[in-house]
Design a protein around this motif. Structure first.
Motif, PDB file in Angstrom:
ATOM      1  N   GLU A  26       9.399   8.992   1.488  1.00  0.00           N
ATOM      2  CA  GLU A  26       9.895   9.233   2.836  1.00  0.00           C
ATOM      3  C   GLU A  26      11.406   9.390   2.867  1.00  0.00           C
ATOM      4  OE1 GLU A  26      10.415   6.316   6.476  1.00  0.00           O
ATOM      5  OE2 GLU A  26       8.342   6.999   6.360  1.00  0.00           O
ATOM      6  N   GLU A  68       6.972   4.864  13.533  1.00  0.00           N
ATOM      7  CA  GLU A  68       5.701   4.398  14.089  1.00  0.00           C
ATOM      8  C   GLU A  68       5.933   3.375  15.201  1.00  0.00           C
ATOM      9  OE1 GLU A  68       6.372   4.703  10.976  1.00  0.00           O
ATOM     10  OE2 GLU A  68       4.746   5.685   9.896  1.00  0.00           O
ATOM     11  N   ARG A  86       6.142   5.671   1.481  1.00  0.00           N
ATOM     12  CA  ARG A  86       5.246   5.399   2.588  1.00  0.00           C
ATOM     13  C   ARG A  86       3.945   6.153   2.352  1.00  0.00           C
ATOM     14  NH1 ARG A  86       5.466   2.985   7.073  1.00  0.00           N
ATOM     15  NH2 ARG A  86       7.713   2.708   6.897  1.00  0.00           N
ATOM     16  N   LEU A  87       2.852   5.395   2.272  1.00  0.00           N
ATOM     17  CA  LEU A  87       1.518   5.961   2.073  1.00  0.00           C
ATOM     18  C   LEU A  87       1.470   6.937   0.896  1.00  0.00           C
ATOM     19  CD1 LEU A  87       0.520   6.568   5.811  1.00  0.00           C
ATOM     20  CD2 LEU A  87      -0.036   4.611   4.356  1.00  0.00           C
ATOM     21  N   GLY A  88       2.151   6.564  -0.193  1.00  0.00           N
ATOM     22  CA  GLY A  88       2.075   7.333  -1.426  1.00  0.00           C
ATOM     23  C   GLY A  88       3.025   8.496  -1.543  1.00  0.00           C
ATOM     24  N   THR A  89       3.861   8.730  -0.540  1.00  0.00           N
ATOM     25  CA  THR A  89       4.834   9.826  -0.602  1.00  0.00           C
ATOM     26  C   THR A  89       6.248   9.284  -0.401  1.00  0.00           C
ATOM     27  OG1 THR A  89       4.652  10.307   1.764  1.00  0.00           O
ATOM     28  CG2 THR A  89       3.154  11.489   0.290  1.00  0.00           C
ATOM     29  N   GLY A 138       0.791  -1.223   0.000  1.00  0.00           N
ATOM     30  CA  GLY A 138       0.000   0.000   0.000  1.00  0.00           C
ATOM     31  C   GLY A 138       0.819   1.267   0.000  1.00  0.00           C
ATOM     32  N   ALA A 139       2.139   1.143  -0.140  1.00  0.00           N
ATOM     33  CA  ALA A 139       3.000   2.323  -0.100  1.00  0.00           C
ATOM     34  C   ALA A 139       2.946   3.129  -1.392  1.00  0.00           C
ATOM     35  CB  ALA A 139       4.440   1.912   0.191  1.00  0.00           C
ATOM     36  N   GLY A 140       2.544   2.479  -2.497  1.00  0.00           N
ATOM     37  CA  GLY A 140       2.472   3.169  -3.781  1.00  0.00           C
ATOM     38  C   GLY A 140       3.417   2.618  -4.826  1.00  0.00           C
ATOM     39  N   GLY A 166       9.081   1.107   9.078  1.00  0.00           N
ATOM     40  CA  GLY A 166       8.237   2.080   9.764  1.00  0.00           C
ATOM     41  C   GLY A 166       8.735   2.347  11.153  1.00  0.00           C
TER      42      GLY A 166
END
Length: 303
Positions: free
Chosen positions: A244, A266, A239-242, A60-62, A263
């Protein structure tokens, strides 16, 4: 003057920078939205010839969206996408192939019961004889496939054996050799080691390094930082589409890369919650500020 190696070197003029300094593919603040869903945003990525750019990220990171943009399956909705310094917007994967961008997906798109040579030329078969009675030039395809595989260090005893009888690592290497033969300048590898054991993963990593030595720009998509660090020249963590992290090999250690990939920030923020769990030694867990690594944007592609 132009090199004889098709697809790996272009014309070198006195008023232009050296070939190795000119990006083959470049994304500038690129992004992709599906309606109200923003799958990718503000991504910068540069691919140089003869270098391996590793793109890491969890599910799901992109990563898949990034592959689809570069390979021509989807179009970006923000930012710029440049090939050889020229803005492009591919409508189909065929347009990307025409620009020398080849993608080897995890499923490899092979026919398991067909011979190795037939899979090597699948969709681009050699023919001989006059039209309209042209026929497959089987001997030439067998010889060419065998030569190209040997050039990559792959020696098969029988080109007639079904490709499904090869190991996972060998099938990946056949797909890489095929892409090189058909003129790829940029090779995108989608999780090539994900379903392989240690030994077969090593085989694939060896041929990724071989593709780099041939002058290809390689985009290695993976979720394994150890595999990436073995062959990578530049590392980008999504990470989540951006983006990092964007750093060259000299600017990031394996430990820092692993923490970003896992991560780390987190996980560190959960330290106080884990302290409530009996049997967990929180003193050995990292603090929230311990897992940061330098983010480099100006040195993209340098090693």
């Amino acid at each position: 003057m132009t090199s004889n190696e098709t697809g790996t070197h272009g014309a070198v003029l006195t008023d232009t920078p050296p070939e190795g300094d000119r990006p083959l593919v470049e994304l500038r603040s690129a992004g992709k939205s599906y309606g109200n869903i923003r799958a990718l945003h503000g991504v910068d990525l540069t691919v140089h010839p003869g270098r391996v750019t590793c793109v890491l990220g969890d599910n799901g990171a992109g990563k898949s969206t990034l592959i689809k943009i570069i390979s021509g399956l989807h179009q970006h909705t923000e930012g710029e996408f440049l090939v050889d310094g020229e803005p492009v917007r591919f409508s189909t994967p065929r347009e990307a192939l025409d620009k020398g961008i080849a993608t080897v997906y995890q499923d490899l798109a092979v026919v398991p019961l067909m011979p190795v040579w037939r899979n090597f030329f699948l969709g681009s078969e050699m023919t001989k004889g006059p039209w309209p009675v042209r026929r497959l030039d089987i001997e030439k395809m067998k010889k060419t496939a065998d030569e190209e595989l040997r050039n990559m260090g792959i020696v098969l005893d029988d080109m007639e054996q079904p490709i499904g009888t090869l190991s996972g690592g060998q099938r990946q290497c056949v797909a890489i050799a095929r892409a090189v033969y058909f003129g790829a300048r940029v090779l995108i590898l989608d999780e090539p080691t994900a379903a392989l054991g240690v030994k077969q993963s090593g085989v694939v990593l060896k041929y990724i390094a071989a593709a780099r030595e041939k002058g290809l720009g390689v985009i290695f998509i993976t979720h394994n930082p150890h595999h990436a660090y073995m062959v990578g020249d530049h590392f980008s963590v999504l990470r989540l589409g951006t983006m990092e992290l964007s750093a060259s090999r000299s600017e990031v250690s394996l430990e820092e890369l692993t923490n970003h990939m896992a991560g780390g920030t987190e996980l560190a923020s959960l330290k106080h919650e884990l302290a409530q769990v009996r049997g967990v030694d929180v003193e050995e867990l990292p603090e929230e500020g311990d897992l940061t690594a330098p983010v480099a944007t100006s040195s993209e592609g340098k090693s």
